[in-house]
Scaffold this active site. Structure first.
Site, PDB file in Angstrom:
ATOM      1  N   TYR A  12     -68.569 -17.193   1.350  1.00 14.04           N
ATOM      2  CA  TYR A  12     -67.335 -16.535   1.815  1.00 14.04           C
ATOM      3  C   TYR A  12     -66.327 -17.653   2.011  1.00 14.04           C
ATOM      4  O   TYR A  12     -65.825 -17.891   3.091  1.00 14.04           O
ATOM      5  CB  TYR A  12     -67.691 -15.844   3.134  1.00 14.04           C
ATOM      6  CG  TYR A  12     -66.732 -14.829   3.698  1.00 14.04           C
ATOM      7  CD1 TYR A  12     -66.126 -13.868   2.896  1.00 14.04           C
ATOM      8  CD2 TYR A  12     -66.483 -14.804   5.063  1.00 14.04           C
ATOM      9  CE1 TYR A  12     -65.286 -12.919   3.458  1.00 14.04           C
ATOM     10  CE2 TYR A  12     -65.654 -13.855   5.635  1.00 14.04           C
ATOM     11  CZ  TYR A  12     -65.058 -12.910   4.826  1.00 14.04           C
ATOM     12  OH  TYR A  12     -64.238 -11.960   5.377  1.00 14.04           O
ATOM     13  N   ARG A  55     -67.029  -0.829  -0.342  1.00 17.50           N
ATOM     14  CA  ARG A  55     -66.374  -1.198   0.913  1.00 17.50           C
ATOM     15  C   ARG A  55     -66.630  -0.205   2.043  1.00 17.50           C
ATOM     16  O   ARG A  55     -66.655  -0.604   3.214  1.00 17.50           O
ATOM     17  CB  ARG A  55     -64.873  -1.343   0.683  1.00 17.50           C
ATOM     18  CG  ARG A  55     -64.495  -2.426  -0.306  1.00 17.50           C
ATOM     19  CD  ARG A  55     -64.975  -3.787   0.120  1.00 17.50           C
ATOM     20  NE  ARG A  55     -64.479  -4.834  -0.788  1.00 17.50           N
ATOM     21  CZ  ARG A  55     -64.838  -6.103  -0.728  1.00 17.50           C
ATOM     22  NH1 ARG A  55     -65.698  -6.502   0.200  1.00 17.50           N
ATOM     23  NH2 ARG A  55     -64.334  -6.979  -1.574  1.00 17.50           N
ATOM     24  N   GLU A  81     -65.356  -8.269  -6.683  1.00 17.51           N
ATOM     25  CA  GLU A  81     -65.040  -9.580  -6.104  1.00 17.51           C
ATOM     26  C   GLU A  81     -65.111 -10.601  -7.226  1.00 17.51           C
ATOM     27  O   GLU A  81     -66.171 -10.808  -7.824  1.00 17.51           O
ATOM     28  CB  GLU A  81     -65.995  -9.943  -4.966  1.00 17.51           C
ATOM     29  CG  GLU A  81     -65.803  -9.066  -3.735  1.00 17.51           C
ATOM     30  CD  GLU A  81     -66.506  -9.617  -2.499  1.00 17.51           C
ATOM     31  OE1 GLU A  81     -67.420 -10.450  -2.650  1.00 17.51           O
ATOM     32  OE2 GLU A  81     -66.132  -9.204  -1.388  1.00 17.51           O
ATOM     33  N   GLU A 131     -58.127  -6.256  -1.007  1.00 16.06           N
ATOM     34  CA  GLU A 131     -57.000  -7.120  -0.630  1.00 16.06           C
ATOM     35  C   GLU A 131     -55.744  -6.752  -1.418  1.00 16.06           C
ATOM     36  O   GLU A 131     -54.653  -6.650  -0.869  1.00 16.06           O
ATOM     37  CB  GLU A 131     -57.320  -8.577  -0.928  1.00 16.06           C
ATOM     38  CG  GLU A 131     -58.343  -9.248  -0.072  1.00 16.06           C
ATOM     39  CD  GLU A 131     -58.528 -10.665  -0.561  1.00 16.06           C
ATOM     40  OE1 GLU A 131     -57.754 -11.555  -0.126  1.00 16.06           O
ATOM     41  OE2 GLU A 131     -59.420 -10.899  -1.397  1.00 16.06           O
ATOM     42  N   THR A 191     -65.317 -14.182  -2.839  1.00 15.61           N
ATOM     43  CA  THR A 191     -64.068 -13.828  -3.515  1.00 15.61           C
ATOM     44  C   THR A 191     -63.095 -14.990  -3.547  1.00 15.61           C
ATOM     45  O   THR A 191     -62.864 -15.655  -2.535  1.00 15.61           O
ATOM     46  CB  THR A 191     -63.405 -12.640  -2.804  1.00 15.61           C
ATOM     47  OG1 THR A 191     -64.304 -11.542  -2.815  1.00 15.61           O
ATOM     48  CG2 THR A 191     -62.121 -12.231  -3.501  1.00 15.61           C
ATOM     49  N   HIS A 201     -59.041 -15.093   1.482  1.00 12.86           N
ATOM     50  CA  HIS A 201     -59.813 -13.857   1.432  1.00 12.86           C
ATOM     51  C   HIS A 201     -60.378 -13.503   2.805  1.00 12.86           C
ATOM     52  O   HIS A 201     -60.279 -12.353   3.255  1.00 12.86           O
ATOM     53  CB  HIS A 201     -60.949 -13.996   0.417  1.00 12.86           C
ATOM     54  CG  HIS A 201     -61.874 -12.820   0.366  1.00 12.86           C
ATOM     55  ND1 HIS A 201     -61.491 -11.590  -0.113  1.00 12.86           N
ATOM     56  CD2 HIS A 201     -63.171 -12.692   0.747  1.00 12.86           C
ATOM     57  CE1 HIS A 201     -62.514 -10.749  -0.036  1.00 12.86           C
ATOM     58  NE2 HIS A 201     -63.538 -11.386   0.478  1.00 12.86           N
ATOM     59  N   ARG A 258     -60.829  -6.081  11.241  1.00  8.78           N
ATOM     60  CA  ARG A 258     -60.741  -6.296  12.698  1.00  8.78           C
ATOM     61  C   ARG A 258     -59.271  -6.501  13.080  1.00  8.78           C
ATOM     62  O   ARG A 258     -58.880  -7.600  13.485  1.00  8.78           O
ATOM     63  CB  ARG A 258     -61.577  -7.516  13.111  1.00  8.78           C
ATOM     64  CG  ARG A 258     -63.051  -7.424  12.770  1.00  8.78           C
ATOM     65  CD  ARG A 258     -63.817  -8.671  13.232  1.00  8.78           C
ATOM     66  NE  ARG A 258     -63.291  -9.895  12.637  1.00  8.78           N
ATOM     67  CZ  ARG A 258     -63.634 -10.337  11.426  1.00  8.78           C
ATOM     68  NH1 ARG A 258     -64.501  -9.663  10.700  1.00  8.78           N
ATOM     69  NH2 ARG A 258     -63.107 -11.451  10.940  1.00  8.78           N
ATOM     70  N   THR A 303     -74.656  -7.297  -9.147  1.00  4.10           N
ATOM     71  CA  THR A 303     -73.830  -8.499  -9.259  1.00  4.10           C
ATOM     72  C   THR A 303     -73.841  -8.905 -10.721  1.00  4.10           C
ATOM     73  O   THR A 303     -74.911  -9.142 -11.287  1.00  4.10           O
ATOM     74  CB  THR A 303     -74.380  -9.642  -8.387  1.00  4.10           C
ATOM     75  OG1 THR A 303     -74.405  -9.236  -7.023  1.00  4.10           O
ATOM     76  CG2 THR A 303     -73.522 -10.889  -8.537  1.00  4.10           C
ATOM     77  N   ASP A 352     -69.118  -9.782  -7.892  1.00  8.00           N
ATOM     78  CA  ASP A 352     -70.017  -9.245  -6.871  1.00  8.00           C
ATOM     79  C   ASP A 352     -69.480  -7.880  -6.447  1.00  8.00           C
ATOM     80  O   ASP A 352     -68.690  -7.762  -5.519  1.00  8.00           O
ATOM     81  CB  ASP A 352     -70.092 -10.208  -5.680  1.00  8.00           C
ATOM     82  CG  ASP A 352     -71.240  -9.871  -4.759  1.00  8.00           C
ATOM     83  OD1 ASP A 352     -72.325  -9.527  -5.262  1.00  8.00           O
ATOM     84  OD2 ASP A 352     -71.072  -9.951  -3.529  1.00  8.00           O
ATOM     85  N   ASP A 405     -74.593 -15.518  -1.564  1.00  8.53           N
ATOM     86  CA  ASP A 405     -73.153 -15.371  -1.771  1.00  8.53           C
ATOM     87  C   ASP A 405     -72.425 -15.915  -0.551  1.00  8.53           C
ATOM     88  O   ASP A 405     -72.736 -15.535   0.589  1.00  8.53           O
ATOM     89  CB  ASP A 405     -72.788 -13.904  -1.987  1.00  8.53           C
ATOM     90  CG  ASP A 405     -71.411 -13.740  -2.612  1.00  8.53           C
ATOM     91  OD1 ASP A 405     -70.968 -14.662  -3.308  1.00  8.53           O
ATOM     92  OD2 ASP A 405     -70.788 -12.688  -2.407  1.00  8.53           O
TER      93      ASP A 405
END
Length: 402
Positions: A119, A228, A190, A349, A335, A124, A133, A248, A224, A117
């Protein structure tokens, strides 16, 4: 022009012809099928009826044989399908092999090998960076230099409609002094696009960024599922693990890469310019629009055309170290999200970590409750001028195992 009576607005016209695996209430055999309008064509039987040399390769109870046969066979079978469905002389022999889609049961269409997977959405990745962060730069320094990804579990890839059991694990909320064990309290989705490898590559070799169409058979919708709270506690320093590996879901129809020719668009722009092995001569951005429905209510429309990294770049990066690929490997985009709130493809999100709930059927919602159903669908421009569809990937959350 087809001899079939297809509505002009069908998402499963002759410019699509996606492949799946089906059985019927009266015949439990799993057979490769092709979606045409609101019907399914028994592919092996149809090819055998006209004496095709490719009948045997699809008569194996899955798409595995066709995936492994390679691009010449993919192109030949697609051409034969077009002939069967447009030549009036074939109608008498082919019509009895068409079954109502509403009356068949769909299965996982191929044997999933490895699962990776990525990113690949800058929107996203930026949003999650700000959430996870808040005191740091949202994108890590490497993000615009390579397609970031992680290895998932091929054994927990399931077909649309399979219930999703709420995962358990360690979780630690910011106001908790120590982690606790129990069911995930922040279960998420996702919305992604996945790519199915047909022709693999040997260990120690690489797939070039311009060789996508020789290796990838087609695309599916991916959900997916993500816990969290488990993910936030475990992901430093090695990344996703239990927060991702429990389930998934993929759509049952594999849209051939050839059906996506009209959907190809340039990428939004990459700065800095990628290293040479990630630079291609062809555009492999894809104008695919996803729709996310939560308990029957549309909550998001993620646009795949906004993705920063292309599927060709993902595959090139996946193999640049000499990692092998094989028929049935699946890799997903990560995502899909756009710049606007209503284009975000994950609920973390969409609700900004739970701080900004969305209204679903009159209720303020953040993360998934037991009994919730999520359905993701997708469409793209077709070569015939209309739109083609991927079907949908659906899943309902059931309580954690005792």
């Amino acid at each position: 022009m087809t001899w079939l009576d297809l509505p002009d607005d069908t998402l499963f016209g002759l410019d699509n012809l996606p492949y799946g695996l089906f059985s019927t209430p009266t015949d439990s055999r799993r057979r490769v099928g092709v979606a045409v309008g609101d019907q399914v064509l028994d592919l092996a039987a149809a090819l055998a009826a006209v004496g095709s040399t490719h009948a045997e390769v699809v008569d194996s109870g899955s798409l595995d044989g066709l995936l492994a046969a390679g691009r010449p066979a993919w192109d030949a079978v697609r051409a034969e399908l077009a002939d069967l469905l447009t030549d009036p002389a074939r109608a008498e022999s082919i019509r009895p092999l068409l079954l109502p889609r509403s009356g068949v049961h769909l299965h996982l269409p191929f044997t999933v090998g490895d699962y990776v997977d990525f990113y690949a959405s800058e929107h996203h990745a930026t949003n999650l960076g700000r959430l996870f962060r808040p005191d740091s730069e949202p994108l890590m320094p490497n993000w615009k230099h390579l397609p970031v990804g992680y290895h998932g579990r091929g054994g927990t890839v399931v077909v649309s409609g399979t219930p999703v059991v709420r995962p358990c694990g360690q979780r630690k909320a910011p106001d908790e002094a120590a982690p606790t064990y129990g069911p995930s309290r922040r279960l998420d989705i996702e919305a992604e696009l996945g790519f199915v490898v047909g022709t693999g590559s040997l260990q120690g070799t690489r797939i070039g960024v311009d060789d996508l169409a020789d290796h990838v058979f087609g695309a599916v919708i991916v959900n997916d599922w993500s816990a969290r709270d488990l993910q936030a506690w475990e992901y430093v320093p090695l990344g996703p693990h239990l927060g991702k590996s429990f389930a998934t879901s993929i759509s049952p129809w594999v849209v051939p890469l050839a059906a996506l020719e009209a959907a190809r668009v340039p990428l939004p722009g990459q700065d800095p310019e990628p290293l040479e092995y990630l630079r291609g001569r062809e555009d492999w951005g894809l104008d695919v629009e996803l729709v996310v429905a939560w308990n029957g209510e549309e909550v998001s429309r993620p646009p795949y055309r906004e993705m920063y990294w292309s599927p060709a770049q993902m595959l090139a990066h996946l193999t640049v170290n000499g990692a092998s690929t094989r028929s049935g490997d699946l890799y997903a985009s990560g995502t899909v999200s756009g710049p606007r709130r209503e284009q975000r493809g994950a609920f973390i999100e969409l609700t900004w970590g739970g701080a900004e709930p969305v209204t679903v059927q009159g209720e303020q919602r953040t993360f998934l409750a037991d009994g919730d159903e999520v359905v993701i669908s997708a469409t793209a421009p077709g070569v015939g001028g209309g739109r083609i569809g991927f079907g949908e990937v659906a899943g309902t959350v059931v309580p954690a195992a005792p």
